[in-house]
Design a protein around this motif. Structure first.
Motif, PDB file in Angstrom:
ATOM      1  N   GLY A 274       0.669  -1.101   0.082  1.00  0.00           N
ATOM      2  CA  GLY A 274      -0.114  -0.005   0.083  1.00  0.00           C
ATOM      3  C   GLY A 274       0.712   1.467  -0.077  1.00  0.00           C
ATOM      4  N   LYS A 275       2.088   1.158  -0.305  1.00  0.00           N
ATOM      5  CA  LYS A 275       2.856   2.406  -0.260  1.00  0.00           C
ATOM      6  C   LYS A 275       2.480   3.429  -1.270  1.00  0.00           C
ATOM      7  CE  LYS A 275       7.036   0.365  -0.975  1.00  0.00           C
ATOM      8  NZ  LYS A 275       6.395  -0.803  -0.986  1.00  0.00           N
ATOM      9  N   THR A 276       2.350   2.959  -2.640  1.00  0.00           N
ATOM     10  CA  THR A 276       1.897   3.725  -3.571  1.00  0.00           C
ATOM     11  C   THR A 276       0.592   4.433  -3.221  1.00  0.00           C
ATOM     12  OG1 THR A 276       3.238   2.882  -5.228  1.00  0.00           O
ATOM     13  CG2 THR A 276       1.547   4.136  -6.056  1.00  0.00           C
TER      14      THR A 276
ATOM     15  N   VAL B 177       7.334  12.962  -7.703  1.00  0.00           N
ATOM     16  CA  VAL B 177       8.071  11.730  -8.722  1.00  0.00           C
ATOM     17  C   VAL B 177       7.204  10.621  -8.707  1.00  0.00           C
ATOM     18  CG1 VAL B 177      10.279  10.781  -9.003  1.00  0.00           C
ATOM     19  CG2 VAL B 177       9.897  12.955  -8.041  1.00  0.00           C
ATOM     20  N   PRO B 178       6.322  10.198  -9.655  1.00  0.00           N
ATOM     21  CA  PRO B 178       5.537   8.882  -9.753  1.00  0.00           C
ATOM     22  C   PRO B 178       6.448   7.933 -10.119  1.00  0.00           C
ATOM     23  CG  PRO B 178       5.036  10.313 -11.549  1.00  0.00           C
ATOM     24  CD  PRO B 178       5.910  11.114 -10.808  1.00  0.00           C
ATOM     25  N   GLN B 179       6.052   6.650  -9.707  1.00  0.00           N
ATOM     26  CA  GLN B 179       6.835   5.467 -10.260  1.00  0.00           C
ATOM     27  C   GLN B 179       7.092   5.136 -11.718  1.00  0.00           C
ATOM     28  OE1 GLN B 179       5.807   1.971  -7.944  1.00  0.00           O
ATOM     29  NE2 GLN B 179       7.749   1.029  -8.280  1.00  0.00           N
ATOM     30  N   ASN B 180       6.053   5.784 -12.419  1.00  0.00           N
ATOM     31  CA  ASN B 180       5.841   5.432 -13.892  1.00  0.00           C
ATOM     32  C   ASN B 180       6.470   6.825 -14.620  1.00  0.00           C
ATOM     33  OD1 ASN B 180       3.735   7.178 -13.455  1.00  0.00           O
ATOM     34  ND2 ASN B 180       2.400   5.833 -14.562  1.00  0.00           N
ATOM     35  N   PHE B 181       6.812   7.651 -13.808  1.00  0.00           N
ATOM     36  CA  PHE B 181       7.476   8.993 -14.228  1.00  0.00           C
ATOM     37  C   PHE B 181       6.746  10.071 -14.954  1.00  0.00           C
ATOM     38  CE2 PHE B 181      11.088   5.681 -15.128  1.00  0.00           C
ATOM     39  CZ  PHE B 181      11.471   5.373 -13.954  1.00  0.00           C
ATOM     40  N   CYS B 182       5.790   9.449 -15.707  1.00  0.00           N
ATOM     41  CA  CYS B 182       4.865  10.660 -16.272  1.00  0.00           C
ATOM     42  C   CYS B 182       5.481  11.571 -17.148  1.00  0.00           C
ATOM     43  CB  CYS B 182       3.911  10.883 -15.239  1.00  0.00           C
ATOM     44  SG  CYS B 182       2.616   9.854 -14.478  1.00  0.00           S
TER      45      CYS B 182
ATOM     46  N   ASP C 252       8.203   8.015  -5.341  1.00  0.00           N
ATOM     47  CA  ASP C 252       7.868   6.736  -5.157  1.00  0.00           C
ATOM     48  C   ASP C 252       9.003   6.072  -5.904  1.00  0.00           C
ATOM     49  OD1 ASP C 252       6.800   4.236  -5.100  1.00  0.00           O
ATOM     50  OD2 ASP C 252       4.767   4.830  -6.032  1.00  0.00           O
ATOM     51  N   GLU C 253       9.951   5.248  -5.026  1.00  0.00           N
ATOM     52  CA  GLU C 253      10.898   4.385  -5.405  1.00  0.00           C
ATOM     53  C   GLU C 253      11.831   5.352  -6.466  1.00  0.00           C
ATOM     54  OE1 GLU C 253      11.709   1.718  -4.389  1.00  0.00           O
ATOM     55  OE2 GLU C 253       9.710   0.566  -3.863  1.00  0.00           O
ATOM     56  N   PRO C 254      12.384   6.353  -5.746  1.00  0.00           N
ATOM     57  CA  PRO C 254      13.200   7.444  -6.762  1.00  0.00           C
ATOM     58  C   PRO C 254      14.494   6.909  -7.066  1.00  0.00           C
ATOM     59  CG  PRO C 254      13.557   7.944  -4.375  1.00  0.00           C
ATOM     60  CD  PRO C 254      12.294   6.699  -4.202  1.00  0.00           C
TER      61      PRO C 254
END
Length: 231
Positions: free
Chosen positions: A43-45, A90-95, A166-168
């Motif tokens: 549930g981190k994201t 900073v999203p995990q999928n970069f966007c 998120d997971e930078p």
């Protein structure tokens, strides 16, 4: 700055409802440098997306202050204003926008926020992240590690009061991981990092484990390695 109280969130399928966050509370004050760890799927994201105003909780309150005022999650305009004025994400999928260049992605973010002179300047930020040699490359031609650093640069150009990442370092090698963490520590006064990697605790003053929907403080010395321990 932010106060979450009794936040709960579940996701439903045809066969069952899976609780992800359960009566979770968290206060983020100015100067807090927080790492939230946990296994994949814990549930981190989801928590990060709630903090960023991208996802509404099922119950509980989200307040911003001081003075603390509740965010209305039914009001998309209010949630967008929270991200626009307050949060670097900073999203995990970069966007990123794949068909334009690295520089154009950053200058577009600057233009949207009507910033005349971001601090640090975009060329300096790209140089510090070892991206100055690909400034005019289209994003679609970059490696995953390069895209991750561009996403981090974009979040930092607005000098956000709060950085959420998120997971930078998930796509980075040892050297670039150290560069990114050093830069975050240098430029961001308050941030929340989401990761399964305890080595990010090297730049944090508060560490939590997300387990069974609740945040558990980590007081062990093993949660606080030095930046030189990052390998």
């Amino acid at each position: 700055m932010i106060r979450l109280t009794d936040i709960s969130k579940s996701f439903s399928t045809i066969t069952r409802t899976k609780p992800v966050l359960t009566h979770l509370s968290l206060t983020i004050s100015e100067g807090d440098r927080i790492l939230i760890m946990g296994e994949s799927g814990c549930g981190k994201t989801t928590l990060l997306n709630i903090l960023a105003g991208l996802l509404a909780p099922d119950s509980g309150s989200f307040e911003v202050g001081p003075p603390f005022q509740a965010i209305d999650y039914t009001n998309e305009q209010e949630r967008a204003a929270l991200r626009y004025n307050f949060i670097g994400l900073v999203p995990q999928n970069f966007c990123l926008i794949e068909h334009i260049t690295v520089a154009e992605n950053l200058y577009l973010a600057q233009k949207i926020r009507k910033m005349e002179s971001p601090s640090p300047p975009i060329p300096s930020l790209l140089q510090q992240l070892n991206l100055d040699n690909i400034t005019h490359e289209k994003v679609k031609h970059l490696s995953m590690g390069q895209k991750q650093r561009v996403s981090i640069a974009r979040a930092m150009i607005m000098s956000p009061p709060l950085l959420l990442a998120d997971e930078p370092t998930s796509a980075l090698d040892e050297e670039n991981s150290r560069i990114v963490l050093t830069l975050i520590a240098k430029l961001c006064k308050t941030f929340v990092l989401i990761s399964h990697d305890s080595r990010l605790a090297s730049i944090c003053n508060r560490v939590y484990h997300l387990n069974h929907g609740k945040l558990l403080p980590c007081h062990s010395e093993n949660c606080f390695p030095t930046l030189t321990d990052l390998k």
